[in-house]
Design a protein around this motif. Structure first.
Motif, mmCIF file in Angstrom:
data_model
loop_
_atom_site.group_PDB
_atom_site.id
_atom_site.type_symbol
_atom_site.label_atom_id
_atom_site.label_comp_id
_atom_site.label_asym_id
_atom_site.label_seq_id
_atom_site.Cartn_x
_atom_site.Cartn_y
_atom_site.Cartn_z
ATOM 1 N N GLY A 278 0.817 -1.171 0.075
ATOM 2 C CA GLY A 278 0.038 0.076 0.088
ATOM 3 C C GLY A 278 0.823 1.173 -0.115
ATOM 4 O O GLY A 278 2.038 1.100 0.418
ATOM 5 N N ILE A 279 0.106 2.240 -0.413
ATOM 6 C CA ILE A 279 1.153 3.501 -0.436
ATOM 7 C C ILE A 279 1.134 4.504 0.806
ATOM 8 O O ILE A 279 1.417 5.813 0.743
ATOM 9 C CB ILE A 279 0.938 4.454 -1.825
ATOM 10 C CG1 ILE A 279 -0.618 4.700 -1.936
ATOM 11 C CG2 ILE A 279 1.561 3.669 -3.060
ATOM 12 C CD1 ILE A 279 -0.733 5.823 -3.099
ATOM 13 N N GLY A 280 1.083 3.751 1.872
ATOM 14 C CA GLY A 280 0.641 4.529 2.881
ATOM 15 C C GLY A 280 1.952 5.056 3.637
ATOM 16 O O GLY A 280 2.036 5.840 4.886
ATOM 17 N N SER A 281 2.906 4.280 3.230
ATOM 18 C CA SER A 281 4.343 4.770 4.022
ATOM 19 C C SER A 281 5.159 5.804 3.223
ATOM 20 O O SER A 281 5.054 6.006 2.079
ATOM 21 C CB SER A 281 5.465 3.340 3.860
ATOM 22 O OG SER A 281 6.497 3.824 4.319
ATOM 23 N N PRO A 282 5.828 6.622 4.073
ATOM 24 C CA PRO A 282 6.585 7.805 3.566
ATOM 25 C C PRO A 282 8.002 7.383 2.517
ATOM 26 O O PRO A 282 8.292 7.957 1.590
ATOM 27 C CB PRO A 282 7.025 8.674 4.471
ATOM 28 C CG PRO A 282 7.066 7.816 5.716
ATOM 29 C CD PRO A 282 5.829 6.895 5.420
ATOM 30 N N TRP A 283 8.337 6.019 2.902
ATOM 31 C CA TRP A 283 9.620 5.775 2.488
ATOM 32 C C TRP A 283 9.462 4.084 2.116
ATOM 33 O O TRP A 283 8.703 3.359 3.019
ATOM 34 C CB TRP A 283 10.684 5.995 3.306
ATOM 35 C CG TRP A 283 11.129 7.358 3.181
ATOM 36 C CD1 TRP A 283 10.591 8.217 4.536
ATOM 37 C CD2 TRP A 283 11.760 8.188 2.559
ATOM 38 N NE1 TRP A 283 11.087 9.428 4.305
ATOM 39 C CE2 TRP A 283 11.812 9.569 3.116
ATOM 40 C CE3 TRP A 283 12.304 8.150 1.382
ATOM 41 C CZ2 TRP A 283 12.396 10.533 2.607
ATOM 42 C CZ3 TRP A 283 12.935 9.132 0.428
ATOM 43 C CH2 TRP A 283 13.181 10.486 1.433
ATOM 44 N N TYR A 284 10.305 3.621 0.997
ATOM 45 C CA TYR A 284 10.153 2.027 0.734
ATOM 46 C C TYR A 284 11.785 1.701 0.590
ATOM 47 O O TYR A 284 12.501 2.787 0.543
ATOM 48 C CB TYR A 284 9.599 1.774 -0.223
ATOM 49 C CG TYR A 284 8.018 2.079 -0.137
ATOM 50 C CD1 TYR A 284 7.133 0.984 0.387
ATOM 51 C CD2 TYR A 284 7.442 3.258 -0.222
ATOM 52 C CE1 TYR A 284 5.733 1.264 0.859
ATOM 53 C CE2 TYR A 284 6.230 3.370 -0.298
ATOM 54 C CZ TYR A 284 5.315 2.667 0.398
ATOM 55 O OH TYR A 284 3.999 2.764 0.564
#
Ligand code: 2HG
Ligand code: ZN
Length: 474
Positions: A278-284
């Motif tokens: 999911g795109i809820g994290s600020p970083w990957y």
């Protein structure tokens, strides 16, 4: 236009070999515009030699006549390093017809290849011999060995195998005056005076023309484990890297940082690339462990380490690739970021590095500066965190004016590069100097280093015909 019979070009054409010197509009057009469209030059002609001897004759002629020569490979330079200037007096030299793998020696873990080889073909040649050539970058389907070596390319496997320079055992180089320096040995140990070959790696064609190289090969990776991991902040990414290096016995092959905004850009512009989490994290983080042993158990190790990282708050979510298709999908997302940024609009690129441990602090300070000083831009900072190398790019915000962003470029560049300097870093981590960063080198390199670089340049290229205006001011 055809050159007149007694003109230097006609003489060069007669001397170089049949069909080597081209002046047709289509031939020239393909080499006059750089990949990023920062520069449009005007070439005198394009030379397409087929042999070292032809390269040698061309350079000897140009040396005697003081004709500038611009070596040109796959045209994927980010800094305009392979584009002629606007004068119409510079000869562009492409080795794309010199694209033979001369030999592969699996027992010696080495191969010898010509400079015009496309990088992906070299990887395949090694693979066909049961070996591995680790240099890997987004442009590998079109970039050429000569360009990779001349820019000391980095890419996606540096954390484990080093930069292009670390993969070179020997070089064949045509000097500015046409003489051929051949050190195509595959020796691992050879302490016989100055390491001349090393000077040509990263010299961007300003000292001579690399025509072939002997290269280091490795055992093929047989156990590969890849994960896409959500992390709360860059600091935890760096901590996760240190832990993985330790627990895996230094099996980390790649460790890439990806901000949420980059995932969104790729989803918007590159069809068929989906976000693994999911795109809820600020970083990957995209991390990969590799081993030449098939039974290393890296998948289980990575799962265990990521579970521990989740528990310790270093990560908030993770997906481990279950098969090669998923692994490829993770990599496609990472490798599509530059393309997605280009499609979104204008961008200002900063290819910077700092010591890995200082990277979180650098990112915090640099991001704060951007927030307080830049208008109409989105920060897209991503890249090779395992090497301390970030592409600290500013993209045009949606609906903002490209001209507004570009007008701020000098002030932004100065602030970012000054901060990099303060952190003991580099303003050119892996893309080189080319034409774009000549002033930056003159500004940030210690005077003694510049003096020595100029002395080297004079020694190898006394008439200044090799790629003038690139790397050093002329
Ligand atoms: C990469 O790491 C390349 O994808 C390109 O070095 C970086 O576009 C860039 O700034
Ligand atoms: Zn990069």
């Amino acid at each position: 236009m055809m050159p007149g019979p007694g003109s230097p070009l006609a003489l060069l054409g007669a001397l170089a070999g049949a069909d080597v010197i081209r002046t047709g509009a289509a031939d020239l057009e393909a080499v006059q515009q750089d990949h990023r469209r920062l520069y449009r030059g005007k070439a005198l002609a394009l030379a397409l030699p087929r042999t070292v001897d032809e390269v040698s004759r061309i350079l000897a002629f140009c040396h005697a006549r003081r004709i500038a020569v611009v070596p040109h490979a796959g045209n994927t330079s980010y800094c305009g390093g392979a584009t002629p200037d606007e004068s119409g007096t510079q000869l562009v030299l492409s080795l794309r017809r010199m694209d033979k793998v001369r030999s592969v020696d699996p027992g010696d873990y080495s191969m010898v290849a010509e400079a015009g080889c496309i990088l992906a073909n070299l990887q395949q040649a090694a693979e066909a011999a049961g070996r591995f050539f680790p240099l890997s970058l987004g442009a590998e389907g079109s970039c050429q060995l000569g360009g990779n070596l001349s820019t000391n390319a980095g890419g996606l496997n540096v954390v484990r195998y080093g930069m292009a320079r670390d993969l070179v055992l020997g070089l064949e180089v045509v000097l500015a005056d046409g003489r051929v320096l051949s050190t195509l040995s595959t020796l691992r140990k050879d302490n016989t005076g100055y390491d001349l070959k090393s000077l040509f790696v990263g010299a961007e064609g300003t000292l001579g023309v690399i025509t072939a190289a002997s290269l280091r090969l490795f055992p093929r990776p047989r156990d590969v484990a890849t994960a896409f991991v959500a992390v709360p902040e860059p600091r935890t990414a760096v901590e996760l890297l240190a832990r993985l290096r330790e627990s895996s016995g230094d099996r980390v092959g790649s460790f890439e940082l990806v901000p949420r905004v980059a995932v969104e850009l790729v989803a918007r512009h590159v069809p068929g690339v989906a976000a693994p989490l999911g795109i809820g994290s600020p970083w990957y983080v995209l991390c990969e462990l590799t081993s030449p042993r098939a039974d290393e158990g890296l998948g289980a190790l990575l799962e265990r380490e990521l579970a521990a990282a989740l528990e310790a708050g270093l990560a908030t979510d993770a997906a481990v690739a279950q098969n090669e298709r998923e692994r490829q999908a993770f990599w496609r997302l990472r490798e599509s970021i530059p393309e997605a940024q280009t499609r979104e609009g204008a961008s200002l690129k900063h290819d910077v590095s700092v010591p890995v441990s200082r990277l979180p602090d650098f990112l915090r300070r640099a991001s704060a500066w951007v927030q307080g000083h830049v208008e109409g831009a989105v920060l897209v900072a991503y890249g090779h965190v395992g090497d301390g190398n970030l592409h600290f790019n500013l993209g045009q915000a949606r609906g903002a004016d490209a001209a507004l962003l570009k007008s701020q470029e000098p002030a932004i560049r100065r602030a970012i590069h000054d901060l990099v300097h303060e952190f003991g870093g580099s303003f050119s981590a892996e893309h080189g100097i080319g034409r774009l960063k000549v002033d930056e080198l003159a500004r940030y390199a210690p005077p003694l280093e510049l003096e020595l670089m100029r002395a080297v340049k004079r020694a190898f290229d006394p008439h200044g015909i090799m790629n003038p205006g690139k790397v050093l001011k002329t």
